[in-house]
Scaffold this motif. Structure first.
Motif, short mmCIF file in Angstrom:
data_model
loop_
_atom_site.label_atom_id
_atom_site.label_comp_id
_atom_site.label_asym_id
_atom_site.label_seq_id
_atom_site.Cartn_x
_atom_site.Cartn_y
_atom_site.Cartn_z
N ARG A 21 0.85 -1.19 0.00
CA ARG A 21 0.00 0.00 0.00
C ARG A 21 0.88 1.24 0.00
NH1 ARG A 21 -3.12 0.33 4.94
NH2 ARG A 21 -1.42 -0.78 5.88
N ALA A 22 0.38 2.32 -0.58
CA ALA A 22 1.11 3.59 -0.59
C ALA A 22 0.11 4.73 -0.50
CB ALA A 22 1.94 3.72 -1.87
N PHE A 23 0.40 5.69 0.37
CA PHE A 23 -0.49 6.84 0.51
C PHE A 23 0.33 8.06 0.90
CE2 PHE A 23 -0.71 3.85 3.95
CZ PHE A 23 -0.32 4.58 5.05
N ALA A 24 -0.17 9.22 0.47
CA ALA A 24 0.55 10.48 0.65
C ALA A 24 0.21 11.11 1.98
CB ALA A 24 0.23 11.43 -0.49
N SER A 25 1.07 12.07 2.37
CA SER A 25 0.83 12.81 3.61
C SER A 25 -0.50 13.55 3.52
CB SER A 25 1.99 13.76 3.90
OG SER A 25 2.47 14.36 2.73
N THR A 26 -1.07 13.79 4.65
CA THR A 26 -2.37 14.42 4.74
C THR A 26 -2.38 15.78 4.06
OG1 THR A 26 -2.62 13.35 6.87
CG2 THR A 26 -4.18 15.08 6.36
N GLY A 27 -3.41 16.03 3.29
CA GLY A 27 -3.56 17.33 2.65
C GLY A 27 -2.85 17.45 1.31
N ARG A 28 -2.12 16.47 0.88
CA ARG A 28 -1.41 16.53 -0.41
C ARG A 28 -1.95 15.46 -1.33
NH1 ARG A 28 3.62 19.29 -0.91
NH2 ARG A 28 3.18 18.98 -3.09
N SER A 29 -2.90 15.83 -2.16
CA SER A 29 -3.46 14.87 -3.10
C SER A 29 -2.61 14.76 -4.36
CB SER A 29 -4.89 15.26 -3.47
OG SER A 29 -4.88 16.54 -4.06
N ARG A 30 -1.75 15.75 -4.57
CA ARG A 30 -0.87 15.71 -5.74
C ARG A 30 0.40 16.48 -5.46
NH1 ARG A 30 -3.30 19.75 -10.17
NH2 ARG A 30 -3.99 21.37 -8.75
N LEU A 31 1.38 16.22 -6.28
CA LEU A 31 2.68 16.87 -6.18
C LEU A 31 2.79 17.83 -7.35
CD1 LEU A 31 5.57 17.06 -5.04
CD2 LEU A 31 6.13 15.07 -6.44
N ARG A 32 3.05 19.10 -7.06
CA ARG A 32 3.13 20.11 -8.10
C ARG A 32 4.56 20.62 -8.23
NH1 ARG A 32 -0.69 24.69 -7.00
NH2 ARG A 32 -0.47 25.04 -9.22
N PHE A 33 5.02 20.73 -9.48
CA PHE A 33 6.34 21.30 -9.75
C PHE A 33 6.16 22.58 -10.56
CE2 PHE A 33 7.47 16.79 -9.23
CZ PHE A 33 8.47 16.91 -8.30
N GLN A 34 6.83 23.64 -10.11
CA GLN A 34 6.82 24.91 -10.83
C GLN A 34 7.77 24.84 -12.02
OE1 GLN A 34 4.65 27.19 -9.98
NE2 GLN A 34 4.01 25.93 -8.24
N ARG A 35 7.81 25.91 -12.81
CA ARG A 35 8.68 25.96 -14.00
C ARG A 35 10.15 25.77 -13.67
NH1 ARG A 35 5.13 28.48 -17.69
NH2 ARG A 35 3.66 29.83 -16.66
N ASP A 36 10.54 26.19 -12.46
CA ASP A 36 11.95 26.08 -12.07
C ASP A 36 12.25 24.79 -11.30
OD1 ASP A 36 10.67 26.63 -9.70
OD2 ASP A 36 11.85 28.41 -9.22
N GLY A 37 11.28 23.91 -11.19
CA GLY A 37 11.50 22.62 -10.54
C GLY A 37 11.18 22.59 -9.06
N ARG A 38 10.82 23.75 -8.49
CA ARG A 38 10.45 23.75 -7.08
C ARG A 38 9.09 23.10 -6.90
NH1 ARG A 38 9.27 28.66 -5.21
NH2 ARG A 38 9.18 29.49 -7.31
N SER A 39 8.91 22.51 -5.75
CA SER A 39 7.63 21.89 -5.41
C SER A 39 6.86 22.86 -4.54
CB SER A 39 7.86 20.59 -4.66
OG SER A 39 6.64 20.08 -4.19
N SER A 40 5.72 23.27 -5.04
CA SER A 40 4.94 24.24 -4.27
C SER A 40 4.17 23.52 -3.17
CB SER A 40 3.97 24.98 -5.19
OG SER A 40 3.12 24.07 -5.83
N GLY A 41 3.94 24.22 -2.09
CA GLY A 41 3.21 23.63 -0.97
C GLY A 41 4.16 23.04 0.04
N SER A 42 3.63 22.19 0.88
CA SER A 42 4.45 21.57 1.92
C SER A 42 5.15 20.33 1.39
CB SER A 42 3.56 21.20 3.12
OG SER A 42 2.56 20.30 2.70
N THR A 43 6.05 19.80 2.16
CA THR A 43 6.78 18.60 1.79
C THR A 43 5.80 17.44 1.59
OG1 THR A 43 8.69 19.34 3.05
CG2 THR A 43 8.57 17.00 2.54
N LEU A 44 6.00 16.68 0.54
CA LEU A 44 5.17 15.51 0.27
C LEU A 44 5.90 14.28 0.75
CD1 LEU A 44 2.69 14.13 -1.24
CD2 LEU A 44 4.33 13.77 -3.07
N THR A 45 5.23 13.45 1.53
CA THR A 45 5.78 12.16 1.95
C THR A 45 4.81 11.07 1.55
OG1 THR A 45 6.88 13.17 3.85
CG2 THR A 45 6.60 10.79 3.89
N VAL A 46 5.30 10.10 0.79
CA VAL A 46 4.50 8.94 0.43
C VAL A 46 5.00 7.77 1.26
CG1 VAL A 46 3.76 7.37 -1.40
CG2 VAL A 46 4.11 9.79 -1.91
N ASP A 47 4.14 7.24 2.13
CA ASP A 47 4.48 6.07 2.94
C ASP A 47 4.14 4.82 2.16
OD1 ASP A 47 5.28 7.55 5.20
OD2 ASP A 47 3.21 7.75 5.87
#
Length: 182
Positions: A124-150
């Motif tokens: 099984r794999a699930f992401a940290s609470t509140g992060r349904s997706r991982l977004r990358f900006q044009r410069d490669g930064r990830s917007s929002g909080s850190t994403l952790t997939v357990d």
């Protein structure tokens, strides 16, 4: 000394196994395999969890590199069907163009890649609470909080895939047996 019966041919000893010996060996091998099967099931589940972790790291890195190369915001979201975003990361994920924070239906031109995840039972794999997706900006930064997939193998937390705000992905195996968070 001469052979007392020169007219009788001598027969070499028969080579090979008797039917009884062969049956006994096969029964022992079958018993050993039967006893080892439950232990192998856990090993195979952990291997599948490792494979899922490596595939996720590859997908997250590919999405980041593509966002930088195209100078276009991209997102990665869990998807079971390759058409819509969901929450089951173990089923698969989509890399798609990202035009904003709203979760809108994706068109064929938005979807860059769909990767099937693991269909193995026990993984099984699930992401940290509140992060349904991982977004990358044009410069490669990830917007929002850190994403952790357990990633869990059976009832134990096996590993984690972590993407920080800079957009860098790292993966780690859990060194101590830890119950899988729900």
């Amino acid at each position: 000394m001469t052979d007392p019966h020169p007219s009788l041919p001598t027969r070499p000893a028969a080579a090979g196994w008797s039917l009884l010996e062969l049956t006994t060996v096969l029964a022992v091998v079958a018993l050993v395999c039967l006893l080892a099967l439950p232990a192998l099931d856990g090993v195979v589940t952990r291997w599948r969890a490792d494979m899922l972790r490596m595939q996720m790291v590859t997908a997250f890195n590919m999405a980041r590199n593509t966002a930088i190369t195209r100078s276009q915001p991209l997102a990665v979201c869990a998807s079971a069907d390759g058409r819509e975003c969901g929450t089951d990361w173990e089923r698969g994920w989509l890399i798609h163009r990202d035009d904003g924070p709203d979760a809108r239906p994706l068109t064929d031109t938005d979807i860059l890649r769909f990767q099937r995840g693991s269909s193995a039972r026990g993984v099984r794999a699930f992401a940290s609470t509140g992060r349904s997706r991982l977004r990358f900006q044009r410069d490669g930064r990830s917007s929002g909080s850190t994403l952790t997939v357990d990633i869990c193998a059976g009832d134990a937390l096996h590993s984690q895939v972590i993407v920080n705000n800079v957009g860098r992905t790292r993966a780690q195996r859990v060194p101590q047996p830890t119950p899988c968070p729900d």
